[in-house]
Design an enzyme around this catalytic site. Sequence first.
Site, PDB file in Angstrom:
ATOM      1  CB  CYS A  49      45.392 -82.548  42.548  1.00 49.84           C
ATOM      2  SG  CYS A  49      44.056 -81.943  43.612  1.00 49.84           S
ATOM      3  CD  GLU A  71      43.453 -80.931  37.250  1.00 54.26           C
ATOM      4  OE1 GLU A  71      44.095 -79.999  36.723  1.00 54.26           O
ATOM      5  OE2 GLU A  71      43.956 -81.718  38.083  1.00 54.26           O
TER       6      GLU A  71
END
Length: 236
Positions: free
Chosen positions: A2, A102
């Site tokens: 992340c 992402e």
Amino acid sequence: MCGRYSVATKKLLKEHRQSARYPGIINDPIYNAAPSQALPVVPNTSPDTTALFSWGLLPAWATSTRTNRPINARADSLTQSPMFRTLIGRKRCLVLADGFYEWKKKDSPQQSLFDLPASAGKNKIIRQPYRFTLLSEDLFSFAGLWDEWVDKSTGEVLKTFTIITTEANELVQEVHDRMPVILTSEAEELWLNNDEPVEALLDLLKPYDAAAMKAYPISPLINSPQNNMPEVLNSL
């Protein structure tokens, strides 16, 4: 992994579980939270308040700020890592967020000069950003670890955090093989509980229910951390 997320929620209902902690800590929405920024967390040492910690963990034993500062910690190796194994039992935090990003790699060979912007060029790999949120688009919490570093020459105190990641659920798997640990409301309270045993805390670090999440492709504006604007959230 992340590496970017958002805390753009503008308003919380009074009954929301974080409503007592959230107001006042952020004056403006954060659409593009990036490493090194001061971002809102709820530390286990002060579970009823929100504080701003810098993203990228600087351990207390570091000799300088030049030490590698990990933004993520793998759930499956927390107890083996010298940097994280002492923190799991002592210094945990909720990292407030309402979405994370992402990038999916895709081959898109250029067929002609006029393919752009669908293609970045012949045989180039395009990275398409996606935003992941809860179905409700409500505020939630990542599981985090934090630490406090003191500059011995000045006495300055720097509080930092890292986000714990786990294997991706079925939704995130389409883009990436790992995802940040999103805590349920029940897990949030356990994560902040200083009496909870480490074994029980580790059991909380699982992929979030994919059926309770959604994802959509967004503008490449998100690629630059300098772009902190609502347009980065726009779907394509």
